[in-house]
Structure formats: C-alpha cells, structure tokens
Design a protein around this motif. Structure first.
Motif, PDB file in Angstrom:
ATOM      1  N   UNK A 179       0.848  -1.187   0.000  1.00 38.41           N
ATOM      2  CA  UNK A 179       0.000   0.000   0.000  1.00 38.41           C
ATOM      3  C   UNK A 179       0.882   1.235   0.000  1.00 38.41           C
ATOM      4  N   UNK A 180       0.751   2.046  -1.057  1.00 38.54           N
ATOM      5  CA  UNK A 180       1.592   3.229  -1.211  1.00 38.54           C
ATOM      6  C   UNK A 180       0.706   4.438  -1.504  1.00 38.54           C
ATOM      7  N   UNK A 181       1.310   5.511  -1.975  1.00 42.31           N
ATOM      8  CA  UNK A 181       0.587   6.761  -2.205  1.00 42.31           C
ATOM      9  C   UNK A 181       0.820   7.288  -3.617  1.00 42.31           C
ATOM     10  N   UNK A 182      -0.220   7.929  -4.155  1.00 40.58           N
ATOM     11  CA  UNK A 182      -0.127   8.739  -5.373  1.00 40.58           C
ATOM     12  C   UNK A 182      -0.291  10.204  -4.967  1.00 40.58           C
ATOM     13  N   UNK A 183       0.588  11.055  -5.456  1.00 41.85           N
ATOM     14  CA  UNK A 183       0.439  12.498  -5.227  1.00 41.85           C
ATOM     15  C   UNK A 183      -0.193  13.092  -6.470  1.00 41.85           C
ATOM     16  N   UNK A 184      -1.467  13.493  -6.352  1.00 39.55           N
ATOM     17  CA  UNK A 184      -2.128  14.208  -7.434  1.00 39.55           C
ATOM     18  C   UNK A 184      -1.905  15.697  -7.214  1.00 39.55           C
ATOM     19  N   UNK A 185      -1.082  16.277  -8.074  1.00 41.31           N
ATOM     20  CA  UNK A 185      -0.630  17.656  -7.892  1.00 41.31           C
ATOM     21  C   UNK A 185      -1.772  18.653  -8.083  1.00 41.31           C
ATOM     22  N   UNK A 186      -2.596  18.441  -9.107  1.00 38.80           N
ATOM     23  CA  UNK A 186      -3.703  19.353  -9.352  1.00 38.80           C
ATOM     24  C   UNK A 186      -4.757  19.303  -8.266  1.00 38.80           C
ATOM     25  N   UNK A 187      -5.075  18.082  -7.783  1.00 39.80           N
ATOM     26  CA  UNK A 187      -6.039  17.955  -6.697  1.00 39.80           C
ATOM     27  C   UNK A 187      -5.551  18.684  -5.457  1.00 39.80           C
ATOM     28  N   UNK A 188      -4.266  18.536  -5.164  1.00 37.54           N
ATOM     29  CA  UNK A 188      -3.684  19.185  -3.997  1.00 37.54           C
ATOM     30  C   UNK A 188      -3.796  20.708  -4.122  1.00 37.54           C
ATOM     31  N   UNK A 189      -3.457  21.242  -5.298  1.00 34.83           N
ATOM     32  CA  UNK A 189      -3.533  22.686  -5.520  1.00 34.83           C
ATOM     33  C   UNK A 189      -4.966  23.193  -5.391  1.00 34.83           C
ATOM     34  N   UNK A 190      -5.915  22.472  -5.989  1.00 35.27           N
ATOM     35  CA  UNK A 190      -7.306  22.904  -5.967  1.00 35.27           C
ATOM     36  C   UNK A 190      -7.905  22.834  -4.569  1.00 35.27           C
ATOM     37  N   UNK A 191      -7.332  21.987  -3.708  1.00 32.52           N
ATOM     38  CA  UNK A 191      -7.807  21.870  -2.325  1.00 32.52           C
ATOM     39  C   UNK A 191      -7.049  22.805  -1.387  1.00 32.52           C
ATOM     40  N   UNK A 192      -6.317  23.748  -1.963  1.00 27.95           N
ATOM     41  CA  UNK A 192      -5.580  24.707  -1.133  1.00 27.95           C
ATOM     42  C   UNK A 192      -4.367  24.104  -0.456  1.00 27.95           C
ATOM     43  N   UNK A 193      -3.790  23.068  -1.068  1.00 27.25           N
ATOM     44  CA  UNK A 193      -2.585  22.386  -0.575  1.00 27.25           C
ATOM     45  C   UNK A 193      -2.789  21.781   0.814  1.00 27.25           C
ATOM     46  N   UNK A 194      -4.020  21.379   1.108  1.00 31.22           N
ATOM     47  CA  UNK A 194      -4.290  20.758   2.397  1.00 31.22           C
ATOM     48  C   UNK A 194      -3.796  19.316   2.473  1.00 31.22           C
ATOM     49  N   UNK A 195      -3.543  18.690   1.326  1.00 28.70           N
ATOM     50  CA  UNK A 195      -2.996  17.333   1.318  1.00 28.70           C
ATOM     51  C   UNK A 195      -1.468  17.329   1.454  1.00 28.70           C
ATOM     52  N   UNK A 196      -0.863  18.439   1.143  1.00 27.89           N
ATOM     53  CA  UNK A 196       0.596  18.524   1.015  1.00 27.89           C
ATOM     54  C   UNK A 196       1.359  18.089   2.279  1.00 27.89           C
ATOM     55  N   UNK A 197       0.981  18.558   3.487  1.00 32.51           N
ATOM     56  CA  UNK A 197       1.758  18.157   4.664  1.00 32.51           C
ATOM     57  C   UNK A 197       1.784  16.643   4.870  1.00 32.51           C
ATOM     58  N   UNK A 198       0.651  15.983   4.684  1.00 36.80           N
ATOM     59  CA  UNK A 198       0.596  14.532   4.853  1.00 36.80           C
ATOM     60  C   UNK A 198       1.483  13.842   3.826  1.00 36.80           C
ATOM     61  N   UNK A 199       1.412  14.294   2.586  1.00 38.66           N
ATOM     62  CA  UNK A 199       2.179  13.663   1.519  1.00 38.66           C
ATOM     63  C   UNK A 199       3.680  13.874   1.695  1.00 38.66           C
ATOM     64  N   UNK A 200       4.074  15.055   2.127  1.00 34.03           N
ATOM     65  CA  UNK A 200       5.492  15.299   2.381  1.00 34.03           C
ATOM     66  C   UNK A 200       5.989  14.446   3.546  1.00 34.03           C
ATOM     67  N   UNK A 201       5.157  14.301   4.568  1.00 37.19           N
ATOM     68  CA  UNK A 201       5.545  13.482   5.723  1.00 37.19           C
ATOM     69  C   UNK A 201       5.727  12.024   5.327  1.00 37.19           C
ATOM     70  N   UNK A 202       4.972  11.586   4.322  1.00 36.72           N
ATOM     71  CA  UNK A 202       5.020  10.181   3.909  1.00 36.72           C
ATOM     72  C   UNK A 202       5.617  10.020   2.503  1.00 36.72           C
ATOM     73  N   UNK A 203       6.505  10.917   2.120  1.00 36.83           N
ATOM     74  CA  UNK A 203       6.997  10.876   0.749  1.00 36.83           C
ATOM     75  C   UNK A 203       7.806   9.610   0.457  1.00 36.83           C
ATOM     76  N   UNK A 204       8.298   8.951   1.508  1.00 34.11           N
ATOM     77  CA  UNK A 204       8.993   7.675   1.295  1.00 34.11           C
ATOM     78  C   UNK A 204       8.044   6.590   0.800  1.00 34.11           C
ATOM     79  N   UNK A 205       6.726   6.822   0.913  1.00 33.21           N
ATOM     80  CA  UNK A 205       5.728   5.856   0.452  1.00 33.21           C
ATOM     81  C   UNK A 205       5.130   6.238  -0.900  1.00 33.21           C
ATOM     82  N   UNK A 206       5.595   7.325  -1.488  1.00 26.89           N
ATOM     83  CA  UNK A 206       5.075   7.728  -2.794  1.00 26.89           C
ATOM     84  C   UNK A 206       5.533   6.738  -3.871  1.00 26.89           C
TER      85      UNK A 206
END
Length: 271
Positions: A179-206
């Motif tokens: 189980x890993x992660x996909x970073x959707x850049x446009x979704x993150x931007x449109x949501x005001x970058x509210x996903x960004x902290x979680x994704x950066x914290x778990x970037x080893x799982x991207x």
C-alpha cells in the motif's frame, strides 16, 4: 541521473485501446493509465494476454485506475463486500496483464449539512469505519503483495479531514509494503494544498504522481497553465524515481504539456 517515466491517461476522445497505444507511441510516452470506469477497459472485456502482447510489441506499459466510487469502508456489508470482490478480481487481472500499479481513491463518505457545519458520517462513526477499512484492506494488501502489485492511494483533498488523515495513517501502517501513495498535484492545488503536509511526511511511500495544473478549483489544465508547483513536483518525482502521469484530459492539452516539458531544463538533466 534518473529518467522520468512519463505516461498518459486513457483519453475519453480516443475510442479504444489501439488508439490509446498509437497516441502514446507518437507522444513518446512510457505508459497508459487505464480507467476502469470506462466499459471498454473493464477486466472482463480486455484480455490480460492482449495487454502483455501490446507491451511486448510496442514497449507501452500500463497502470490502472480503480473505479472512483470505490468505497471499501462502506457501512452496508453487501456494498463493501462487492467492492472487495471487484478489487480482488482487478488485482489478479492486473498481475496476469503485467500491470504493476493500481491507483485508487479512498472515499470520504457522505455528510449531513447542519446550519453551522458538516457532520461526516465516517467521523461520527469512526470506530466502525476504521474496522471496515482494515477488514477490507488487509486481505487485498496481502493479495497485492503476493502478486507484486502496488495499491497507490490518491489524494483527493481527503487529508484536510482529520478523521481521514488518521484512518489513512493506520492503513499505511498495515499495508504490508503493498500500500503506497499517489500524489495528485492538481487535486492538492485545488484543495488549497491541504494534502501537502501529509504527503510530504510520507513521501517515502510515494509510488506514483498525477501531474496536471490547476487554477483555483479548475483542474487538469496543461502544465504551466495554472498555479501548481510543477517544477518542484517534477524534481521530487525524479528524485524518488516514481512514475508520472501527465493527467490532462484532452489530447491537445497533453500535446501542449509535453511540448513545454520537452524543452524544460529537468528533461535535459535526465538525459
């Protein structure tokens, strides 16, 4: 220096697999992400042997996007079990087809709109929701690991909801490496970058990236037509060595994005 592995989504304007593969080759891309909401790409309509043959003949590989309404935490047992059945079949089909990554959404559920705020049912009944998620994902992650498949959870603004961020944190801990992660850049931007902290914290799982631009809530714009940090995300993808889906939804938008990308300094660096 790592080479960027770039792909395209299965475009709705192209009628069938042959047209998708031809476009992918002409654009010089590495893979196509098949959308399993589209009837022509359902596992019971497209042979895994055919996909393997296409890859052998053309070099074009595939990822797949599970249906967007997938809800493995649903309170209705028959609904949840139906989605589990679907996922098991897709994992087996993907393995037979040589597909190594399945992208999916984790559904935030429904909410009640009160005069002052929203009440999310999966937050209100968090213990039951989390139990359902664990019951669904544990055997799917086990099967995916056995079949050498990565299940990559895509951000859709879900991490702005504390109960969703907490639930996903738990899931990743029990994901057994599959189980890993996909970073959707446009979704993150449109949501005001509210996903960004979680994704950066778990970037080893991207494991995967959906790269498209956004302006306000407008999404899937050609690269560098909006406000998303495209340069930064390209650099991150190259550093991590993850696949990048250029997720504009039209052929014209894809061609424009790739023309701009071709002359970008990062593409010169990876040659």
């Amino acid at each position: 220096m790592r080479t960027l592995r770039l792909g395209m989504p299965a475009l709705i304007e192209l009628a069938n697999l042959d047209e998708q593969v031809t476009a992918c080759q002409k654009l010089g891309l590495n893979f196509i992400e098949l959308n399993l909401d589209c009837p022509q790409y359902l596992p019971n309509r497209i042979s895994p042997d055919l996909l393997r043959a296409v890859t052998a003949q053309t070099g074009v590989r595939f990822t797949a996007h599970l249906p967007e309404n997938l809800d493995l935490g649903a309170f209705h047992t028959p609904v949840r079990e139906g989605y589990q059945y679907l996922c098991r079949n897709v994992i087996k089909w993907a393995s037979d087809a040589g597909i190594a990554l399945l992208n999916l959404h984790v559904h935030p559920g429904v909410y009640f709109t009160l005069p002052t705020h929203k009440v999310w049912l999966y937050e209100q009944y968090a213990d039951e929701y989390r139990k359902n998620l664990h019951t669904s994902f544990r055997p799917l992650c086990r099967l995916a690991r056995e079949r050498n498949i990565v299940l990559a959870i895509e951000n859709t603004g879900i991490y702005r909801l504390p109960h969703m961020a907490s639930a996903l944190q738990e899931l990743l801990a029990i994901g057994e490496g599959s189980l890993r992660l996909t970073w959707d850049v446009g979704h993150d931007a449109a949501a005001g970058y509210t996903d960004r902290p979680f994704l950066l914290e778990h970037q080893n799982l991207l494991a995967h990236m959906h790269l498209h631009d956004a302006s306000g809530t407008r999404n899937h714009l050609p690269l560098w037509d909006g406000d998303a940090p495209i340069d930064e995300m390209l650099s991150l993808a190259r550093t991590l060595g993850i696949s990048v889906l250029v997720e504009t939804k039209t052929l014209a938008g894809l061609q424009l994005s790739l023309e701009r990308l071709k002359n970008h300094p990062i593409m010169q660096e990876v040659r």
